[in-house]
Design an enzyme around this catalytic site. Sequence first.
Site, PDB file in Angstrom:
ATOM      1  N   HIS A 119      66.801  12.223 -50.021  1.00  0.00           N
ATOM      2  CA  HIS A 119      65.938  13.386 -50.296  1.00  0.00           C
ATOM      3  C   HIS A 119      66.220  14.076 -51.615  1.00  0.00           C
ATOM      4  O   HIS A 119      65.666  15.149 -51.870  1.00  0.00           O
ATOM      5  CB  HIS A 119      66.068  14.436 -49.192  1.00  0.00           C
ATOM      6  CG  HIS A 119      65.570  13.992 -47.866  1.00  0.00           C
ATOM      7  ND1 HIS A 119      64.276  14.204 -47.438  1.00  0.00           N
ATOM      8  CD2 HIS A 119      66.184  13.331 -46.869  1.00  0.00           C
ATOM      9  CE1 HIS A 119      64.129  13.702 -46.227  1.00  0.00           C
ATOM     10  NE2 HIS A 119      65.276  13.171 -45.855  1.00  0.00           N
ATOM     11  N   LYS A 125      59.702  28.947 -51.958  1.00  0.00           N
ATOM     12  CA  LYS A 125      60.566  27.788 -51.749  1.00  0.00           C
ATOM     13  C   LYS A 125      61.999  28.254 -51.954  1.00  0.00           C
ATOM     14  O   LYS A 125      62.208  29.384 -52.396  1.00  0.00           O
ATOM     15  CB  LYS A 125      60.243  26.658 -52.721  1.00  0.00           C
ATOM     16  CG  LYS A 125      60.164  27.121 -54.185  1.00  0.00           C
ATOM     17  CD  LYS A 125      59.774  26.000 -55.131  1.00  0.00           C
ATOM     18  CE  LYS A 125      58.300  25.684 -55.163  1.00  0.00           C
ATOM     19  NZ  LYS A 125      57.959  24.334 -54.696  1.00  0.00           N
ATOM     20  N   ARG A 126      62.989  27.395 -51.632  1.00  0.00           N
ATOM     21  CA  ARG A 126      64.357  27.797 -51.911  1.00  0.00           C
ATOM     22  C   ARG A 126      64.540  28.122 -53.392  1.00  0.00           C
ATOM     23  O   ARG A 126      63.840  27.572 -54.246  1.00  0.00           O
ATOM     24  CB  ARG A 126      65.329  26.676 -51.508  1.00  0.00           C
ATOM     25  CG  ARG A 126      65.625  26.646 -50.024  1.00  0.00           C
ATOM     26  CD  ARG A 126      66.196  27.959 -49.521  1.00  0.00           C
ATOM     27  NE  ARG A 126      67.537  28.181 -49.986  1.00  0.00           N
ATOM     28  CZ  ARG A 126      68.637  27.837 -49.344  1.00  0.00           C
ATOM     29  NH1 ARG A 126      68.551  27.253 -48.159  1.00  0.00           N
ATOM     30  NH2 ARG A 126      69.827  28.077 -49.837  1.00  0.00           N
ATOM     31  N   THR A 181      57.019  19.752 -50.163  1.00  0.00           N
ATOM     32  CA  THR A 181      56.075  19.708 -49.049  1.00  0.00           C
ATOM     33  C   THR A 181      55.258  20.998 -49.017  1.00  0.00           C
ATOM     34  O   THR A 181      54.144  21.013 -48.493  1.00  0.00           O
ATOM     35  CB  THR A 181      56.809  19.515 -47.695  1.00  0.00           C
ATOM     36  OG1 THR A 181      57.940  20.375 -47.668  1.00  0.00           O
ATOM     37  CG2 THR A 181      57.248  18.082 -47.522  1.00  0.00           C
ATOM     38  N   LYS A 202      51.126  22.038 -48.177  1.00  0.00           N
ATOM     39  CA  LYS A 202      50.657  23.123 -47.309  1.00  0.00           C
ATOM     40  C   LYS A 202      49.657  24.013 -48.055  1.00  0.00           C
ATOM     41  O   LYS A 202      48.642  24.445 -47.500  1.00  0.00           O
ATOM     42  CB  LYS A 202      51.849  23.940 -46.794  1.00  0.00           C
ATOM     43  CG  LYS A 202      52.765  23.119 -45.890  1.00  0.00           C
ATOM     44  CD  LYS A 202      54.163  23.697 -45.700  1.00  0.00           C
ATOM     45  CE  LYS A 202      55.101  22.619 -45.151  1.00  0.00           C
ATOM     46  NZ  LYS A 202      56.526  22.991 -45.173  1.00  0.00           N
TER      47      LYS A 202
HETATM   48  C1  26V Z   1      72.248  18.678 -49.419  1.00  0.00           C
HETATM   49  C2  26V Z   1      73.385  19.377 -49.196  1.00  0.00           C
HETATM   50  C3  26V Z   1      74.526  19.070 -50.031  1.00  0.00           C
HETATM   51  C4  26V Z   1      75.780  19.519 -49.388  1.00  0.00           C
HETATM   52  C5  26V Z   1      75.670  20.922 -48.931  1.00  0.00           C
HETATM   53  C6  26V Z   1      74.616  21.105 -47.892  1.00  0.00           C
HETATM   54  C7  26V Z   1      73.429  20.332 -48.181  1.00  0.00           C
HETATM   55  C8  26V Z   1      72.314  20.550 -47.402  1.00  0.00           C
HETATM   56  C9  26V Z   1      71.172  19.846 -47.640  1.00  0.00           C
HETATM   57  C10 26V Z   1      71.152  18.921 -48.639  1.00  0.00           C
HETATM   58  C11 26V Z   1      69.945  18.138 -48.859  1.00  0.00           C
HETATM   59  C12 26V Z   1      69.068  18.779 -49.831  1.00  0.00           C
HETATM   60  C13 26V Z   1      67.999  17.862 -50.074  1.00  0.00           C
HETATM   61  C14 26V Z   1      66.665  18.462 -49.767  1.00  0.00           C
HETATM   62  O1  26V Z   1      66.467  19.427 -49.058  1.00  0.00           O
HETATM   63  N1  26V Z   1      65.732  17.796 -50.323  1.00  0.00           N
HETATM   64  C15 26V Z   1      64.361  18.148 -50.201  1.00  0.00           C
HETATM   65  O2  26V Z   1      63.809  17.290 -49.215  1.00  0.00           O
HETATM   66  C16 26V Z   1      62.437  17.534 -49.035  1.00  0.00           C
HETATM   67  C17 26V Z   1      61.980  16.661 -47.901  1.00  0.00           C
HETATM   68  O3  26V Z   1      62.069  15.327 -48.264  1.00  0.00           O
HETATM   69  C18 26V Z   1      61.686  17.272 -50.318  1.00  0.00           C
HETATM   70  O4  26V Z   1      60.335  17.572 -50.118  1.00  0.00           O
HETATM   71  C19 26V Z   1      62.236  18.123 -51.446  1.00  0.00           C
HETATM   72  O5  26V Z   1      61.636  17.778 -52.665  1.00  0.00           O
HETATM   73  C20 26V Z   1      63.724  17.922 -51.558  1.00  0.00           C
HETATM   74  O6  26V Z   1      64.296  18.835 -52.486  1.00  0.00           O
END
Ligand code: 26V
Length: 816
Positions: free
Chosen positions: A358, A546-547, A654, A658
């Site tokens: 992701h 968004k975040r 995403t 929406k």
């Molecule tokens: C990474 C990490 C790294 C360690 C600390 C905690 C943590 C928590 C979550 C993540 C994953 C982040 C990746 C993420 O949210 N990606 C998003 O995924 C969406 C669904 O596929 C996508 O639409 C977004 O573009 C993407 O940023």
Amino acid sequence: MSEFEFDKEEFKKNVVNAVKSRYRKTIDEADKQQVFQAVAYTVKDYIIDRWIATHKEFEKQDAKTVYYMSMEFLMGRALGNNMINLTCYKGVKEALDELGFDLNAIEDEEPDAALGNGGLGRLAACFLDSLSSLGYPAYGCGIRYRYGMFAQKIVDGYQKEIPDDWLRDGNPFEIKRPEYAVTVKFGGYVRSYTDADYHEHYVQEAYQSVRAVPYDLPVVGYNNNVVNTLRIWDAEPIQQFNLDEFDKGDYQKAVEQENLAKNICEVLYPCDDHYAGKELRLKQQYFFVSASVQSAVAKYKKNHDDIRKLHEKVCFQLNDTHPTVTVAELMRILMDEKGLSWDEAWGVTTKCCAYTNHTIMAEALEKWPIDLFQKLLPRIYQIIEEINRRFVNEVKRMYPDNQEKIAKMAILYDGQVKMANLAIVAGYSVNGVAALHTEILEKQELKDFYEMMPEKFNNKTNGITQRRFLLHGNPLLADWVTDKIGDGWITDLPKISGLVKYADDEKSRKEFMQIKRENKVRLAKYIKEHNDVEVNPDSIFDVQVKRLHEYKRQLLNILHVMYLYNKIKANPDMDFTPRTFIFGAKAAAGYRRAKLTIKLINSVSDVINNDKSINGKLKVVFIENYRVSNAEIIFAAADVSEQISTASKEASGTGNMKFMLNGAMTLGTMDGANVEIVKEVGEENAVIFGLSADEVIEYELNGGYNPLDIYNSDEEIRRVLNQLVDGTYSPADHELFRDLYNALLYDGVADRYFILKDFRSYAEAQEKIEAKYRDKDGWAKSVMLNTARSGKFSSDRTIEEYVRDIWHLEKVKVEL
Ligand code: 26V
């Protein structure tokens, strides 16, 4: 399919009774929270029969099941969605009206289940909705965090994090299933011995353990009687207080096990941007993975003898690298508990596990220090060591004397366990989440793996559920769409293209824009109530929610607002269509620059909203505590969808989908799924700007660019930047925003996210938006076409692709 026959009178009776028996109150004495609980329990009764019937049917058909393994499920509220999918929403609304309650107000009593940060968690929730609505057998597997995503308060312009005690009043939809509890072991050491038949055995000794107890939440399919399960695990101490051990003087061990259990499920890590080697996070990962894999294997064993065929009935989808220990845990169970050889276990595991990537942001890639990993999970580490040893040998065979390949692809390297590499080596599928993202994975980030095992790689462009984000979130538009083209779009979103022909019809355009206006009034009311700011529903609602991340470039947006404000101040009579810039974003609690960006947005908002001289032409609003429930209101009301990430950085997005579904125009870069959105809707119905992904990557390979060239040559940009440090927006402390200024001009890699580089192009794009908006008919046509051409972006389509290419599930029909 027969619609569920809703008996309004009986429903009313049940709610009245539920209030009586739960609270010893008559309905007119009950408060809104009590009515919410009563309604939720009554709705749950409708769900239960379907839930039982679904599982009977799964067993009967011996159906293959996908286990969606995810640290995050951003479910939002359940009541409204459950009523929508049971097709009793309108019936319940009437029933409550007759009892003297407003359903919207009752829904507002439910806290969001915010068990996720952002896109990745919400995607998991949309996938569950689609899996149930399409009739595929599935479990979501995750953690029952005691505190979900923090609630955000804005105090003096700053974000303040408040604990999200979402379970305070109980969760009416969950069911605790202590009969399925399992034990999860941490620490200790591995003792090995060889038995009389020369078989090696491995036993974990001197460990600490916790009891993993599942709570099941129903995932109701749309009008099909299917109810899947979101199984979230809680940790309990093995024995509440172990007198035995206390007597033996092992008091400390008993207390330690109790503390371990208390800590594991306490909080969701409120960050999604930065990997940090936090031991507790690894504990969380192994905890829910071990519990889920154990329960999946036990369920399989109940009806099957041959564990060597597990892959015929079970598939684990790894939502990012977070649940990647699934691979080693399954190997452990197959070998140590079921007696399979390495090769047999590996054969099964590599047919059961598939991985979704992701993000390409290097900082987010998980790698654990070996010593920490080994200490916490000694047996799992041994297994990973062996996987690595065998894989590295394979690399050496394929690329003799190529140390670089090993450096890039080994699972254990440089004192670290690289989770993405483990997931790719052991998974039979590796997918990206949008076409551009998958291409970047193949050509850049995971190039070496792609060259070695191209057959594993595939793309699954993300999607969203139209049932929450249109049918529930935007009832006015949903009814209008159904009026025009029937209700087929609810389960088959591409049918919404039936609206294309209405884009040329003047009356339909008027109706569509009237609905948008009513939704803007609804949001304006929300903003008045929550921010005490008046906004003009006839202004352009320009939204970025968004975040908060540097790569998502909220800073570009607010710098542009400052630039516009300068222009209006300099030329008060200029022709300008009033704009309301709306932001919503949580920043990770430890991400200082992101939090400072929130402060900047609020400071700019303070100055601009209080400047009478600009006649309300510009307003800036920061919506506090952005989350799934208020998102539904925000998407419905947006005119402009800001999707302005630095090209190549947003894997998919995403939110963009929406907005499109709800009839907003995308203002974006050629990044993530924006590329596919523009392709569907046509370039003339979106506004695109900025560097391409290739250009960004090219600059990055050359160490960046020099933003001072822009600063020195562009007077207007220079003025905006200077205003960050001259007190315009921080009269009490001119230095407050210095860090943002430095990041743009002087930091190691100055302007790492190409904000100044893209500024002019963005400002021009914003002018195009305004020009388009002024052409009322043209605008109405364009935004209608956005809705009409959103068919591809249903998560139903995404799930069908996962099923076809990765999971190979059969649909199940459930009759009551
Ligand atoms: C990474 C990490 C790294 C360690 C600390 C905690 C943590 C928590 C979550 C993540 C994953 C982040 C990746 C993420 O949210 N990606 C998003 O995924 C969406 C669904 O596929 C996508 O639409 C977004 O573009 C993407 O940023």
